[in-house]
Design an enzyme around this catalytic site. Sequence first.
Site, PDB file in Angstrom:
ATOM      1  N   THR A 225       0.831  -1.201   0.000  1.00  0.00           N
ATOM      2  CA  THR A 225       0.000   0.000   0.000  1.00  0.00           C
ATOM      3  C   THR A 225       0.866   1.252   0.000  1.00  0.00           C
ATOM      4  OG1 THR A 225      -0.119  -0.068   2.426  1.00  0.00           O
ATOM      5  CG2 THR A 225      -1.925  -1.118   1.214  1.00  0.00           C
ATOM      6  N   GLU A 256       0.223   3.768 -12.919  1.00  0.00           N
ATOM      7  CA  GLU A 256      -1.150   4.006 -12.464  1.00  0.00           C
ATOM      8  C   GLU A 256      -1.853   4.995 -13.394  1.00  0.00           C
ATOM      9  OE1 GLU A 256      -1.208   5.119  -8.338  1.00  0.00           O
ATOM     10  OE2 GLU A 256      -0.304   3.234  -7.691  1.00  0.00           O
ATOM     11  N   HIS A 274      -5.513   2.395  -5.665  1.00  0.00           N
ATOM     12  CA  HIS A 274      -4.847   3.383  -4.812  1.00  0.00           C
ATOM     13  C   HIS A 274      -5.861   4.090  -3.900  1.00  0.00           C
ATOM     14  CE1 HIS A 274      -0.967   5.977  -4.709  1.00  0.00           C
ATOM     15  NE2 HIS A 274      -1.520   5.920  -3.516  1.00  0.00           N
ATOM     16  N   ILE A 275      -6.534   3.299  -3.066  1.00  0.00           N
ATOM     17  CA  ILE A 275      -7.618   3.812  -2.218  1.00  0.00           C
ATOM     18  C   ILE A 275      -7.233   3.880  -0.744  1.00  0.00           C
ATOM     19  CG2 ILE A 275      -9.423   3.002  -3.770  1.00  0.00           C
ATOM     20  CD1 ILE A 275      -9.804   0.674  -1.632  1.00  0.00           C
TER      21      ILE A 275
END
Length: 305
Positions: A225, A256, A274-275
Amino acid sequence: MAFRILITDVVHESLVEILSRKYMVFYRPGIERNRLEEEIEDKDVIIVRSRTRLNREVLQRAKNLKLIIRAGIGLDNIDCEFARERGIEVRNTKNASINSVSELVIGFMIALSRNILPLSNSTRSGKWDKDKFIGFELKGKNLGIIGTGNIGRSVALMARFLGMNVFGFDPFNKDVSFIKYISFDEILSISHFISIHVPLTEETYHLINKKAVDKMRRGVFLINTSRGEVVDEEALVCGLKSGKISGCALDVFETEPPEESKLFEFDNCIFTPHIGENTEEAKMKIKDEIIEILKEFEVVFPHGV
């Protein structure tokens, strides 16, 4: 004269409303590069997320810029060295997303250990594969955390409450009492789960490469992450194909949004766009931290710029 603030990515709507009461706000979420170079010329402050790249070429166009605020943690999309050379301060909201990212990591571990994604897909297709996917408990398993900054420490604490054995590697932070610090190679060799929490630097680029994968415990689960480029995705694919890596959860990618990827062929992997900080609570905390940063900025420039 009121500060002229350019916001180039989506932020909480209340932030735009609050800032507009006091400053001249130019809200341009999704702005393209050529337009950005024009817009930034006369702005005093710019607020960005990870999408907007403020490299040397863009910053050279900024004649009045005094402050860059990164709504989030990572600064790899900003040429911080060049900004400092031009007297531009760079700040981030370093505390706002700690809990949101940490909870996502824990969620990933639970989802991977209990095969939640394949079971959900199987059930949706009309199957009842109750005995096909046997999971395992997190209690007693080894979690290796690479990078024990704010988020790494938070993940460690949550994992401890789940009964996991928490190990850490960090060349700079080694003072966390509830983490047992060991070497990088030891993290690779003993961990059932590896969670990455490092910034993207020259040293961490492709930190997880083929050599690292070869040293991992067979059957490990990898969670990232932090930043996509920390993991060599080709090496990850090889690890998944060989069975060395049982599965992965990626919230970040080398490119991305990712284009076609061999990673998407594996059912034992979870992918999200990408949260990590994408919760209502984190966005409100980001808003609050940005407001505080601007208040501090006003002390330096009490009469505007």
